[in-house]
Design a protein around this motif. Structure first.
Motif, PDB file in Angstrom:
ATOM      1  N   HIS A 161      34.336  37.351  44.326  1.00  0.00           N
ATOM      2  CA  HIS A 161      33.574  38.285  45.145  1.00  0.00           C
ATOM      3  C   HIS A 161      33.255  37.576  46.463  1.00  0.00           C
ATOM      4  CE1 HIS A 161      30.277  40.823  46.528  1.00  0.00           C
ATOM      5  NE2 HIS A 161      30.643  41.725  45.631  1.00  0.00           N
ATOM      6  N   HIS A 209      32.772  43.919  39.722  1.00  0.00           N
ATOM      7  CA  HIS A 209      33.889  43.397  40.513  1.00  0.00           C
ATOM      8  C   HIS A 209      34.768  42.496  39.650  1.00  0.00           C
ATOM      9  CE1 HIS A 209      35.821  41.235  43.964  1.00  0.00           C
ATOM     10  NE2 HIS A 209      35.689  40.197  43.157  1.00  0.00           N
ATOM     11  N   LYS A 246      35.430  50.697  40.425  1.00  0.00           N
ATOM     12  CA  LYS A 246      36.081  49.518  41.002  1.00  0.00           C
ATOM     13  C   LYS A 246      37.515  49.379  40.512  1.00  0.00           C
ATOM     14  CE  LYS A 246      36.093  45.800  43.531  1.00  0.00           C
ATOM     15  NZ  LYS A 246      35.956  45.881  45.011  1.00  0.00           N
TER      16      LYS A 246
END
Length: 293
Positions: A161, A209, A246
């Motif tokens: 990330h 994520h 996502k």
């Protein structure tokens, strides 16, 4: 109906149970995971008083599940004190003269969800647990995946990330999926346990994520018909829609299938067996052993 024995061998506790061939759990008990001598003494005492036809073991790992290997049935390179190199299957068969099925805890849970749970009636599924560690097991074509050993899908590498500066806690790889996204990583990154973070905390978008990046790899490589996500971290129900969104973003429309588009909420789901997924999976392993598979 024949009685089967089940052992969910975890790093914190061993959950043992008795069930039957339709997956019904009749009795269960748990013992702390201390030393092999102490814990297995309690486990074997429990089963010695039961008339089971076979026993299934779903174990923490790494393990050797390859029949014919010199170390088949062993817990191998685990960092868990006292358990590295322990012959778990041998300890059971030495005292209990019944067939034994043996696999990872997550492969067992995948088998349980495939046989009796969220993936029942399908040809394939993936089960991933996100808790103290991250592991995954898969059923493909109705069979559990094995090769050189067993899958270690919790240790794949994922893209960081952009706002994450935490180094990762995995002692082998640092910032692999487990090192960045398991429960301890969340706690160390944000300064408090995952269970104490509010549902709208930025931790969850970051967690989604990492998990969505992992799922993208699994979808592209294994193409499972359903993905079941369990473990303590996944009890944060707000994670599921974040992961759905996502994953769709990452796939970018490359794989066109209703399961990954309008039906993604039915494609990536929590365990239908709940906290019984591991023990039910061990029952499934016992059933395979009884059937000679």
């Amino acid at each position: 109906m024949k009685l089967l024995g089940a052992i969910e061998a975890g790093g914190t506790k061993f959950v043992c149970g008795i069930g039957n061939e339709d997956g019904t759990i009749i009795d269960r008990v748990s013992f702390p995971t201390t030393t092999p001598q102490e814990t297995m003494g309690l486990v074997l005492d429990y089963f010695s008083a039961k008339e089971v036809e076979s026993i299934g073991i779903g174990s923490f790992g790494p393990i050797d599940p390859v029949i014919g290997s010199p170390t088949y049935g062993y817990i191998t390179t685990t960092p868990k004190p006292h358990w590295g190199g322990y012959n778990l299957v041998g300890a059971v068969t030495e005292q209990l003269d019944v067939p034994v099925g043996f696999d990872t805890d997550v492969n067992g849970a995948a088998l349980g969800e495939y046989t009796w749970g969220a993936a029942q009636g399908l040809d394939s599924c993936l089960y991933i647990t996100v808790g103290t560690g991250i592991g995954a097991g898969a059923v493909v074509g109705g069979k559990l995946i094995h090769g050189l050993s067993h899958p270690e899908m919790g240790h794949i590498l994922v893209r960081r990330h952009p706002e994450d500066h935490y180094e990762g806690f995995c002692p082998y790889h640092g910032d692999c999926l487990e090192g960045l996204a398991a429960g301890p990583a969340i706690g160390k990154r944000w300064g408090k346990p995952a269970g104490e973070l509010l549902s709208d905390h930025p931790a969850w978008a970051m967690e989604a994520h990492y998990l969505a990046h992992a799922l993208m790899n699994y979808v592209l490589i294994l193409s499972p018909q359903r993905i079941v996500m369990g473990g303590g971290v996944m009890k944060q129900s707000q994670l599921f829609p974040l992961i759905h969104t996502k994953l769709q973003e990452l796939l970018g429309g490359y794989v066109q299938h209703p399961a990954l588009n309008e039906a993604i909420g039915s494609y990536i789901v929590p365990p239908q067996l709940g906290d019984n997924a591991g023990l039910s999976g061990a029952l499934g392993l016992a059933k395979l052993a009884l059937d000679g598979q």
